[in-house]
Enzyme design. Sequence first.
Site, PDB file in Angstrom:
ATOM      1  N   HIS A   1      -3.414   1.117  -2.288  1.00 38.65           N
ATOM      2  CA  HIS A   1      -2.248   1.956  -2.627  1.00 38.65           C
ATOM      3  C   HIS A   1      -1.963   2.952  -1.494  1.00 38.65           C
ATOM      4  O   HIS A   1      -0.810   3.234  -1.175  1.00 38.65           O
ATOM      5  CB  HIS A   1      -2.467   2.699  -3.945  1.00 38.65           C
ATOM      6  CG  HIS A   1      -2.841   1.776  -5.072  1.00 38.65           C
ATOM      7  ND1 HIS A   1      -3.478   2.202  -6.194  1.00 38.65           N
ATOM      8  CD2 HIS A   1      -2.649   0.437  -5.224  1.00 38.65           C
ATOM      9  CE1 HIS A   1      -3.680   1.164  -7.001  1.00 38.65           C
ATOM     10  NE2 HIS A   1      -3.194   0.081  -6.435  1.00 38.65           N
TER      11      HIS A   1
ATOM     12  N   HIS B   1       3.903  -3.376  -9.414  1.00 40.92           N
ATOM     13  CA  HIS B   1       2.613  -2.930  -8.889  1.00 40.92           C
ATOM     14  C   HIS B   1       1.933  -4.022  -8.071  1.00 40.92           C
ATOM     15  O   HIS B   1       1.278  -3.740  -7.067  1.00 40.92           O
ATOM     16  CB  HIS B   1       1.678  -2.436 -10.000  1.00 40.92           C
ATOM     17  CG  HIS B   1       0.430  -1.864  -9.412  1.00 40.92           C
ATOM     18  ND1 HIS B   1       0.376  -0.578  -8.908  1.00 40.92           N
ATOM     19  CD2 HIS B   1      -0.765  -2.426  -9.139  1.00 40.92           C
ATOM     20  CE1 HIS B   1      -0.814  -0.383  -8.378  1.00 40.92           C
ATOM     21  NE2 HIS B   1      -1.535  -1.482  -8.500  1.00 40.92           N
TER      22      HIS B   1
ATOM     23  N   ASP C   1       0.513  -3.655  -4.310  1.00 43.48           N
ATOM     24  CA  ASP C   1      -0.791  -4.119  -3.815  1.00 43.48           C
ATOM     25  C   ASP C   1      -0.619  -5.040  -2.616  1.00 43.48           C
ATOM     26  O   ASP C   1      -1.342  -4.926  -1.618  1.00 43.48           O
ATOM     27  CB  ASP C   1      -1.538  -4.890  -4.914  1.00 43.48           C
ATOM     28  CG  ASP C   1      -2.177  -3.976  -5.952  1.00 43.48           C
ATOM     29  OD1 ASP C   1      -2.350  -2.778  -5.684  1.00 43.48           O
ATOM     30  OD2 ASP C   1      -2.493  -4.485  -7.053  1.00 43.48           O
TER      31      ASP C   1
ATOM     32  N   HIS D   1      -5.954  -9.465  -4.156  1.00 43.87           N
ATOM     33  CA  HIS D   1      -6.478  -8.936  -2.894  1.00 43.87           C
ATOM     34  C   HIS D   1      -7.142 -10.025  -2.030  1.00 43.87           C
ATOM     35  O   HIS D   1      -7.024 -10.021  -0.824  1.00 43.87           O
ATOM     36  CB  HIS D   1      -7.469  -7.811  -3.169  1.00 43.87           C
ATOM     37  CG  HIS D   1      -6.869  -6.719  -3.995  1.00 43.87           C
ATOM     38  ND1 HIS D   1      -5.739  -6.028  -3.612  1.00 43.87           N
ATOM     39  CD2 HIS D   1      -7.216  -6.204  -5.199  1.00 43.87           C
ATOM     40  CE1 HIS D   1      -5.432  -5.135  -4.531  1.00 43.87           C
ATOM     41  NE2 HIS D   1      -6.308  -5.223  -5.501  1.00 43.87           N
TER      42      HIS D   1
HETATM   43 ZN   LIG Z   1      -3.174  -1.792  -7.266  1.00 46.34          ZN
END
Ligand SMILES: [Zn+2]
Length: 275
Positions: free
Chosen positions: A74, A228, A232, A255
């Site tokens: 973030h 969101h 990311d 991720h």
């Molecule tokens: Zn996040």
Amino acid sequence: MIKRQTTINRIFRISGIGLHSGREVNLEFLPRREFGIAFVMGGKIIPARYDMVGDTRLSTQISAEGAAVSTIEHLMAAFYFSGITNCLIYIDGPEVPILDGSAWEFYQGMWKAGVYEFPETGVYLKVLRPVEVNHNDAWVRVKPLNMLDITMTIDFRPPVGKQKKRVTDVENAFAIINSRTFVLQEEIEAIRKVGLAKGGSLDNAVVVGSEEIMNPHGLRYKKELVNHKILDLIGDLYTSGYRILGKVEANKTGHYLNNLLLKEIFSDPLNYSIY
Ligand SMILES: [Zn+2]
């Protein structure tokens, strides 16, 4: 649109608790002449770069010289939106604070500090050939385009369901910056069992119950959850060290895949050019 290397115009500080550690952490942001964003922990420098990324299970963690910092995504997204390319972040704990679960307070801090521009360029990475990575039914790919354009699809159980969002003017997509992290209610116990999410609460995450959102004020945006995931992705892509120009399409990415995409891009110099 920024063209040159930049840093913050003055020092500022942000404190808060880590989502997973539950520990109070203090950050001090310092202007940096050298290119790139890096953390400083106990005298050790950890570049916020894709090739320093290790653990990607619930957040993006970087490590170097035996020191590690997690949940950097973030904060990295806030640097992207602020147009900051060079900065040192002194940190006194293992995890970047979660704050309200979005990039909003980081972005505010950078905005108030202001931007200082250097003469040097070399802040953009232009994708020259399509690159794609996948894992089971999740994938993320990028094709050549003269700007950053992101399409994200997520698919969770009801009431979230399948959500798709395209952002064509990413640099000015302000609804992305304050969209919060989220978790399915049934996952919380499992995450806590492995010693994570100790600092998690309705103050820093959207909790998706079996029929509705559990937070008293509900969502900030109808598409806050897919927003969101885009946040990311932007934060993870900025660990390339550059502002990526390309058309990015992602399905259920996280991720791990975001980092793999960068490794794939950098694996062949014909995939990109820097300017
Ligand atoms: Zn996040």
